[in-house]
Enzyme design. Structure first.
Site, PDB file in Angstrom:
ATOM      1  CD  GLU A 125      -2.703   9.451  39.048  1.00 28.66           C
ATOM      2  OE1 GLU A 125      -1.897   9.528  40.012  1.00 28.66           O
ATOM      3  OE2 GLU A 125      -2.712  10.265  38.109  1.00 28.66           O
ATOM      4  NE  ARG A 152      -4.350  13.500  25.928  1.00 34.90           N
ATOM      5  CZ  ARG A 152      -5.602  13.516  26.409  1.00 34.90           C
ATOM      6  NH1 ARG A 152      -5.922  12.701  27.406  1.00 34.90           N
ATOM      7  NH2 ARG A 152      -6.515  14.327  25.891  1.00 34.90           N
ATOM      8  CE1 TYR A 186      -8.958  10.458  27.483  1.00 31.95           C
ATOM      9  CE2 TYR A 186     -10.595  11.713  26.242  1.00 31.95           C
ATOM     10  CZ  TYR A 186      -9.496  11.680  27.089  1.00 31.95           C
ATOM     11  OH  TYR A 186      -8.939  12.848  27.538  1.00 31.95           O
ATOM     12  CG  ASP A 207      -5.762  17.393  51.253  1.00 32.30           C
ATOM     13  OD1 ASP A 207      -4.576  17.072  51.042  1.00 32.30           O
ATOM     14  OD2 ASP A 207      -6.121  18.587  51.410  1.00 32.30           O
ATOM     15  CG  HIS A 250      -4.358  17.026  35.116  1.00 33.10           C
ATOM     16  ND1 HIS A 250      -3.334  16.100  35.094  1.00 33.10           N
ATOM     17  CD2 HIS A 250      -5.296  16.552  34.250  1.00 33.10           C
ATOM     18  CE1 HIS A 250      -3.649  15.130  34.236  1.00 33.10           C
ATOM     19  NE2 HIS A 250      -4.831  15.381  33.717  1.00 33.10           N
ATOM     20  CG  ASN A 296      -9.380   7.927  34.827  1.00 30.17           C
ATOM     21  OD1 ASN A 296      -8.902   9.045  35.036  1.00 30.17           O
ATOM     22  ND2 ASN A 296      -9.540   7.430  33.621  1.00 30.17           N
ATOM     23  NE  ARG A 298      -4.951  16.370  28.369  1.00 28.78           N
ATOM     24  CZ  ARG A 298      -6.229  16.643  28.630  1.00 28.78           C
ATOM     25  NH1 ARG A 298      -6.780  16.218  29.727  1.00 28.78           N
ATOM     26  NH2 ARG A 298      -6.953  17.346  27.771  1.00 28.78           N
ATOM     27  CB  ALA A 309     -10.206  17.227  34.156  1.00 31.45           C
ATOM     28  N   PRO A 351     -14.809  13.074  36.117  1.00 30.24           N
ATOM     29  CG  PRO A 351     -14.015  15.240  36.147  1.00 30.24           C
ATOM     30  CD  PRO A 351     -13.967  13.956  36.912  1.00 30.24           C
ATOM     31  CG  ASN A 352     -16.213  15.558  30.982  1.00 32.27           C
ATOM     32  OD1 ASN A 352     -17.369  15.898  30.784  1.00 32.27           O
ATOM     33  ND2 ASN A 352     -15.275  16.412  31.385  1.00 32.27           N
ATOM     34  NE  ARG A 401     -19.840  13.266  23.119  1.00 27.88           N
ATOM     35  CZ  ARG A 401     -20.814  13.960  23.697  1.00 27.88           C
ATOM     36  NH1 ARG A 401     -20.600  15.191  24.073  1.00 27.88           N
ATOM     37  NH2 ARG A 401     -22.005  13.434  23.886  1.00 27.88           N
ATOM     38  CG  HIS A 412      -4.437   8.880  33.985  1.00 27.73           C
ATOM     39  ND1 HIS A 412      -5.455   9.765  34.267  1.00 27.73           N
ATOM     40  CD2 HIS A 412      -3.540   8.986  34.997  1.00 27.73           C
ATOM     41  CE1 HIS A 412      -5.172  10.379  35.399  1.00 27.73           C
ATOM     42  NE2 HIS A 412      -4.024   9.929  35.868  1.00 27.73           N
ATOM     43  CG  LEU A 413      -9.276   5.275  29.849  1.00 25.05           C
ATOM     44  CD1 LEU A 413     -10.514   6.096  29.543  1.00 25.05           C
ATOM     45  CD2 LEU A 413      -9.493   3.812  29.496  1.00 25.05           C
ATOM     46  CB  SER A 414      -4.825   9.160  27.190  1.00 24.84           C
ATOM     47  OG  SER A 414      -4.965  10.093  28.254  1.00 24.84           O
TER      48      SER A 414
HETATM   49  O1  CA2 Z   1      -6.548   9.402  30.080  1.00 24.08           O
HETATM   50  C1  CA2 Z   1      -7.342   9.492  31.026  1.00 24.08           C
HETATM   51  O2  CA2 Z   1      -7.925   8.523  31.506  1.00 24.08           O
HETATM   52  C2  CA2 Z   1      -7.670  10.878  31.590  1.00 24.08           C
HETATM   53  O3  CA2 Z   1      -7.841  10.731  32.997  1.00 24.08           O
HETATM   54  C3  CA2 Z   1      -8.961  11.307  30.936  1.00 24.08           C
HETATM   55  C4  CA2 Z   1      -9.387  12.727  31.313  1.00 24.08           C
HETATM   56  C5  CA2 Z   1      -8.228  13.704  31.120  1.00 24.08           C
HETATM   57  O4  CA2 Z   1      -8.613  14.981  31.606  1.00 24.08           O
HETATM   58  C6  CA2 Z   1      -6.961  13.252  31.835  1.00 24.08           C
HETATM   59  O5  CA2 Z   1      -5.947  14.183  31.554  1.00 24.08           O
HETATM   60  C7  CA2 Z   1      -6.539  11.876  31.350  1.00 24.08           C
HETATM   61  C8  CA2 Z   1     -10.558  13.193  30.445  1.00 24.08           C
HETATM   62  C9  CA2 Z   1     -11.756  12.293  30.494  1.00 24.08           C
HETATM   63  C10 CA2 Z   1     -12.714  12.736  29.425  1.00 24.08           C
HETATM   64  O6  CA2 Z   1     -13.395  11.606  28.975  1.00 24.08           O
HETATM   65  C11 CA2 Z   1     -14.071  11.703  27.785  1.00 24.08           C
HETATM   66  C12 CA2 Z   1     -14.512  10.514  27.270  1.00 24.08           C
HETATM   67  C13 CA2 Z   1     -15.183  10.524  26.071  1.00 24.08           C
HETATM   68  C14 CA2 Z   1     -15.432  11.702  25.417  1.00 24.08           C
HETATM   69  C15 CA2 Z   1     -14.988  12.875  25.947  1.00 24.08           C
HETATM   70  C16 CA2 Z   1     -14.308  12.893  27.146  1.00 24.08           C
END
Ligand code: CA2
Length: 151
Positions: free
Chosen positions: A98, A107, A23, A87, A80, A74, A111, A77, A10-11, A18, A100-102
Site C-alpha cells: 500500500e 493529516r 501531492y 476483500d 479509508h 495507492n 485518514r 480515498a 480516485p483523483n 493542483r 501513499h504520497l502524503s
Molecule cells: O497521500 C496519498 O497518496 C493519498 O492516498 C491521496 C488521497 C487521499 O485521499 C489519501 O488520504 C492519501 C487523495 C488523492 C487526491 O489526489 C489529488 C491529486 C491532485 C489534486 C487533487 C487531488
C-alpha cells in the site's frame, strides 16, 4: 522478470495540476514513467492503471490473479472506506504494498484508518513519488526472497 500491477485510485489523475503542496508537482504520467524505469532496473515489468471507480479497481485486482506476481496500490480515498478493495486483495492472494504520497498519519484523523493495511505486506506513506519507488523495490525484494526460498 516479475510482473507488478500498479493501481492508482480516485483523483490521482489530477496529480501535478493542483494541491501540489500536498501531492507534489509531477503528473501521473511522469510518476508512472519513473516507476516503470525503476522496476525494470529491479527486474520487474510494470503495468500501471488509474481509476476513479471502486468497481474498476476491484475488477482489476480480481483479474490480476495469474497475470501478475504482485500489486502496488495507492487506493487514495478508498483506503479509508473500501472493504470491497480489501476483500478483492485478500481473494487474489497476491503480495501487495500500500502506497501513499502524503503521510496519512500527519493529516486529518479519518485518514489514519486504512482498510487495506491489514491485508498488505506493508505500507509506505509520506515520501511523495519515492513512496512508489520504495514500494516497487520492496515488493520485488519480497518476490526474489520468496522465489529463492522455494528453490
Ligand atoms: O497521500 C496519498 O497518496 C493519498 O492516498 C491521496 C488521497 C487521499 O485521499 C489519501 O488520504 C492519501 C487523495 C488523492 C487526491 O489526489 C489529488 C491529486 C491532485 C489534486 C487533487 C487531488
Amino acid at each position: 522478470m516479475f510482473r507488478v500491477l500498479v493501481l492508482h485510485g480516485p483523483n490521482l489523475n489530477l496529480l501535478g495540476t493542483r494541491e501540489e503542496s500536498i501531492y507534489g508537482t509531477q503528473t501521473l504520467g511522469e510518476i508512472n514513467a519513473t516507476i516503470e524505469k525503476i522496476a525494470l532496473e529491479e527486474g520487474a515489468r510494470v503495468e500501471a492503471k488509474q481509476s476513479n471507480s471502486e468497481g474498476d479497481l476491484v475488477t482489476w485486482i480480481q483479474e490480476a490473479h495469474g497475470c501478475f506476481d504482485a500489486i502496488v496500490i495507492n487506493p487514495a480515498a478508498y483506503t479509508h472506506t473500501s472493504i470491497a478493495i480489501r476483500d478483492a486483495l485478500l481473494a487474489t492472494g497476491l503480495p501487495t504494498v500500500e502506497v501513499h504520497l502524503s503521510n496519512i498519519y500527519r493529516r486529518e484523523g479519518f485518514r489514519r484508518r486504512s482498510f487495506i493495511a491489514g491485508v498488505a505486506l506493508g505500507q509506505i506513506s509520506g515520501f511523495g513519488v519515492q513512496s512508489y519507488v520504495l514500494a516497487v523495490k520492496a515488493v520485488v525484494a519480497h518476490l526474489t526472497n520468496t522465489e529463492a526460498r522455494s528453490r
